[in-house]
Write a protein that holds these residues in place. Structure first.
Motif, short mmCIF file in Angstrom:
data_model
loop_
_atom_site.label_atom_id
_atom_site.label_comp_id
_atom_site.label_asym_id
_atom_site.label_seq_id
_atom_site.Cartn_x
_atom_site.Cartn_y
_atom_site.Cartn_z
N LYS A 76 0.83 -1.21 0.00
CA LYS A 76 0.00 0.00 0.00
C LYS A 76 0.87 1.26 0.00
O LYS A 76 0.61 2.21 -0.74
CB LYS A 76 -0.93 -0.02 1.21
N LEU A 77 1.91 1.26 0.83
CA LEU A 77 2.78 2.42 0.97
C LEU A 77 3.53 2.71 -0.33
O LEU A 77 3.58 3.84 -0.80
CB LEU A 77 3.75 2.19 2.12
N GLU A 78 4.10 1.67 -0.93
CA GLU A 78 4.88 1.88 -2.15
C GLU A 78 4.00 2.26 -3.34
O GLU A 78 4.42 3.02 -4.19
CB GLU A 78 5.73 0.65 -2.46
N LYS A 79 2.77 1.77 -3.38
CA LYS A 79 1.86 2.17 -4.45
C LYS A 79 1.55 3.66 -4.32
O LYS A 79 1.54 4.40 -5.31
CB LYS A 79 0.57 1.37 -4.41
N SER A 80 1.32 4.10 -3.10
CA SER A 80 1.03 5.51 -2.85
C SER A 80 2.22 6.38 -3.24
O SER A 80 2.06 7.45 -3.84
CB SER A 80 0.68 5.70 -1.38
N MET A 81 3.43 5.94 -2.92
CA MET A 81 4.64 6.71 -3.25
C MET A 81 4.89 6.72 -4.76
O MET A 81 5.32 7.73 -5.31
CB MET A 81 5.86 6.13 -2.53
N ARG A 82 4.61 5.63 -5.41
CA ARG A 82 4.80 5.53 -6.86
C ARG A 82 3.91 6.52 -7.60
O ARG A 82 4.29 7.09 -8.62
CB ARG A 82 4.53 4.10 -7.32
N LEU A 83 2.70 6.75 -7.08
CA LEU A 83 1.74 7.64 -7.73
C LEU A 83 1.89 9.11 -7.33
O LEU A 83 1.26 9.97 -7.93
CB LEU A 83 0.31 7.16 -7.42
N ASP A 84 2.72 9.39 -6.33
CA ASP A 84 2.89 10.76 -5.84
C ASP A 84 3.96 11.48 -6.67
O ASP A 84 5.09 10.99 -6.77
CB ASP A 84 3.28 10.74 -4.36
N ILE A 85 3.61 12.62 -7.24
CA ILE A 85 4.57 13.34 -8.09
C ILE A 85 5.70 13.98 -7.30
O ILE A 85 6.72 14.35 -7.88
CB ILE A 85 3.86 14.41 -8.95
N ASN A 86 5.56 14.14 -5.98
CA ASN A 86 6.60 14.76 -5.16
C ASN A 86 7.67 13.78 -4.71
O ASN A 86 8.71 14.19 -4.23
CB ASN A 86 5.98 15.45 -3.94
N VAL A 87 7.42 12.48 -4.84
CA VAL A 87 8.39 11.46 -4.44
C VAL A 87 9.20 11.06 -5.66
O VAL A 87 8.67 10.58 -6.65
CB VAL A 87 7.68 10.22 -3.83
N MET A 88 10.52 11.29 -5.59
CA MET A 88 11.40 10.96 -6.72
C MET A 88 11.84 9.50 -6.68
O MET A 88 11.90 8.85 -7.71
CB MET A 88 12.62 11.88 -6.73
N ARG A 89 12.20 9.02 -5.51
CA ARG A 89 12.64 7.63 -5.34
C ARG A 89 12.23 7.15 -3.96
O ARG A 89 12.06 7.93 -3.03
CB ARG A 89 14.18 7.52 -5.43
#
Length: 103
Positions: A76-89
């Motif tokens: 759940k956490l990594e899916k949310s980060m993957r879709l967030d434009i502010n998270v680069m890696r």
């Protein structure tokens, strides 16, 4: 159910303002708690120079989260980060429980 110990480090774009930065940190913390995670420890590592540019950015804001939980949290956490434009890696590792023996 046995909980595993995880560490997630993610890099935010350097031009994000402080309010959005704190909102993202709290959002990810709430996601971990809502999935049954506990012992959440968050460290702001600050703005650091990247070894190579990512999307024309040479700096990034590093955030480290240590917590206990199940693999469902990671998905759940990594899916949310993957879709967030502010998270680069982002990177999540499972930490083995290492116990030191003092003699």
């Amino acid at each position: 159910m046995k909980l595993n110990t995880y560490e997630t480090i993610y890099i935010l774009k350097p031009d994000i303002n402080e309010e959005n930065n704190l909102n993202l940190v709290n959002e990810y913390k709430n996601q971990i708690m809502s999935c049954g995670g506990k012992n959440i420890f968050i460290q702001h590592r600050g703005r650091r120079h990247l070894s190579y540019n990512i999307n024309n950015y040479y700096d990034g804001i590093y955030i480290q989260m240590n917590y206990e939980g199940s693999s469902k949290i990671i998905q759940k956490l990594e899916k949310s980060m993957r879709l967030d434009i502010n998270v680069m890696r982002y990177l999540t590792i499972k930490q083995d429980n290492i116990k030191e023996v003092i003699t």
